[in-house]
Design a protein around this motif. Structure first.
Motif: not given
Ligand code: MG
Ligand code: ADP
Ligand code: MG
Ligand code: K
Length: 356
Positions: A136, A187-188, A313, A315
Motif C-alpha cells: 500500500k 495485506a488484503g 487501491e 488489486n
Molecule cells: Mg486490497
C-alpha cells in the motif's frame, strides 16, 4: 490440441479460504473443450498438491485429503513446471498458469517470479505490478507520481514502534487526525486493518497491523461511498463500468466482505456520469502507472463531504467469489465468465511472446 492450464489456488496467506472460493468459480468457468485443466492447491502450510476430484471439495477444504504431492521443477527448456514425485516421476508440461492466489506469496510478485524463471505464461500482472500493488505504501507513491488524488497518509516500520511510538502518534494526530485507518502495508481482504478514534486505539491499531507486516500505513479516514472498477488487458486495457459496494459494517472489513449477506453491490453504480468517467480514467491511469497486465480491480472512495474521487487501491488478483465485483462487472458488460477466462488466457499468452 488442447492447452494445459494449471489453476493454482489456496496458498499461505490469510486469504487462503477466499482463494479457494475464487478457484471454484474459475474451474467451473474454464471451457473444458478448449483446455486440459489441472488444479494445484497449496496448503496453508505451503505444501503443493495436484488434485483432480470434484470441485466442491476445493471449496470445503476436503481436496487436501485427495491431493498428490507435486514438486516444482521450473525448467525453461521443457516448459515444465510440475513434477509428480513418489513411485514413478512424471513431468507435467503446462502451457498457462492461473495463479488465483490472494495476498502474500501469490498476489505479490513471488509466484510470478517463479513462473518467469520457468518461462511459463501466467494470467495477471507481472512481478513488478504485483509487488507494487500489494504494497500500500508503494502504491501510494506511484499514485502520487501519477498525480492521482488519494487520502493523506504516513507510514512506518514495525521496529519504529519500539523507540518512536509517541512521536509517531503525535505526527499522525497532527497530519491526519481522528478517525484514521491503520493497515499492514502488504495485506488484503481487510486483514489487520482497524479504524482508530483516539490515541489509545491508534496505538493498539499500530501493534495489530504490525502483526501482519513489517511496514504499517496510517491514513486519514474518508467518510466515503466506495466504488470498484475492473480493468482487463495488457498495454491498451479495457475498463469496465463502475459498481458500488455498500458495506454492512462500519467499514468494509473481512466479515462484511465475505460473511455478511447485508453487504451489497450495486452495478452499475448510481452516481453521476461525470464521476463514473473520472473513476474509469483513473483506473486506466493507475493500471498503466504500475505497468499492469491481464487484470486488476481498481477501488475508489467518493468523499461524501467534498464529492471528490479518491483512489484507494488496486488489486491484481481480485476475488472471484459469487459476490465479487470483478466478474460481475464484466458480466454486466455482456461477457460470460467463460469468455472472461478465455480472455485472461489469451492475454497471458500474448504478453509472454512479447519481449523475450
Ligand atoms: Mg486490497
Ligand atoms: P484491503 O486491501 O485489505 O482491501 P483497503 O485499503 O481497501 O484494504 O481497506 C479495506 C476497507 O477499509 C476499505 O474497503 C474501506 O471500507 C476501509 N478503509 C480503508 N482505508 C480507508 C480510509 N482511508 N478511509 C475510509 N475507509 C477506509
Ligand atoms: Mg480493499
Ligand atoms: K492491493
Amino acid at each position: 490440441s488442447k492447452k494445459t492450464v494449471a489453476v493454482i489456488f489456496g496458498g499461505q496467506s490469510s486469504e487462503h479460504e477466499v482463494s479457494r472460493t475464487s478457484a471454484v468459480m474459475m474451474l467451473q468457468a474454464l471451457d473444458k473443450e478448449k483446455y486440459q485443466v489441472l488444479s494445484v492447491g497449496i496448503t496453508k502450510k505451503g505444501q503443493w498438491l495436484i488434485y483432480n476430484g470434484p470441485v466442491e471439495h476445493v471449496k470445503t477444504g476436503e481436496w487436501e485429503k485427495f491431493g498428490t504431492p507435486v514438486s516444482l521443477s521450473p525448467d525453461a527448456t521443457k516448459k515444465c513446471f510440475l513434477k509428480i514425485v513418489g513411485g514413478n516421476v512424471k513431468e507435467i508440461p503446462v502451457d498457462v498458469v492461473i495463479p488465483v492466489l490472494h495476498g502474500a506469496w501469490g498476489e505479490d510478485g513471488t509466484i510470478q517470479g517463479l513462473l518467469e524463471m520457468a518461462q511459463i505464461p501466467y494470467v495477471g500482472c507481472g512481478v513488478l505490478a504485483s509487488a507494487v500493488s500489494m504494497d500500500k505504501v508503494y502504491t501510494k507513491m506511484i499514485a502520487k507520481a501519477a498525480r492521482i488524488p488519494q487520502a493523506k497518509y504516513l507510514w512506518l516500520h514495525k521496529n519504529d514502534l519500539e523507540e518512536k511510538r509517541e512521536r509517531i502518534l503525535d505526527h499522525a494526530e497532527k497530519k491526519l487526525g481522528y478517525p484514521c485507518f491503520v493497515k499492514p502495508s502488504n495485506a488484503g481482504s481487510s486483514v489487520g486493518i482497524s479504524k482508530a478514534k483516539n490515541r489509545e486505539q491508534l496505538s493498539a491499531a499500530l501493534d495489530f497491523a504490525a502483526g501482519y507486516d513489517r511496514k504499517v500505513i496510517i491514513e486519514e479516514a474518508i467518510d466515503a461511498r466506495e466504488f470498484e472498477c475492473a480493468v482487463l488487458g495488457n498495454e491498451e486495457p479495457m475498463v469496465s463500468g463502475v459498481g458500488e459496494v455498500l458495506s454492512a459494517a462500519e467499514f468494509y472489513d473481512y466479515d462484511a466482505k465475505y460473511n455478511n449477506s447485508d453487504s451489497r453491490t450495486v452495478i452499475p453504480a448510481e452516481v453521476e456520469e461525470e464521476k463514473t468517467e473520472e473513476m474509469r480514467r483513473i483506473a486506466r491511469k493507475i493500471f498503466r502507472a504500475v505497468d499492469g497486465s491481464g487484470l486488476a480491480r481498481v477501488d475508489f472512495f467518493i468523499d461524501k463531504k467534498t464529492g471528490r474521487v479518491l483512489f484507494n487501491e488496486l488489486n491484481t488478483m481480485p476475488g472471484f467469489t459469487p459476490i465479487s465485483m470483478y466478474p460481475m462487472l464484466w458480466v454486466q458488460a455482456g461477457m460470460t465468465e467463460t469468455e472472461l477466462m478465455d480472455r485472461f488466457i489469451e492475454l497471458a499468452l500474448k504478453r509472454d511472446s512479447g519481449i523475450r
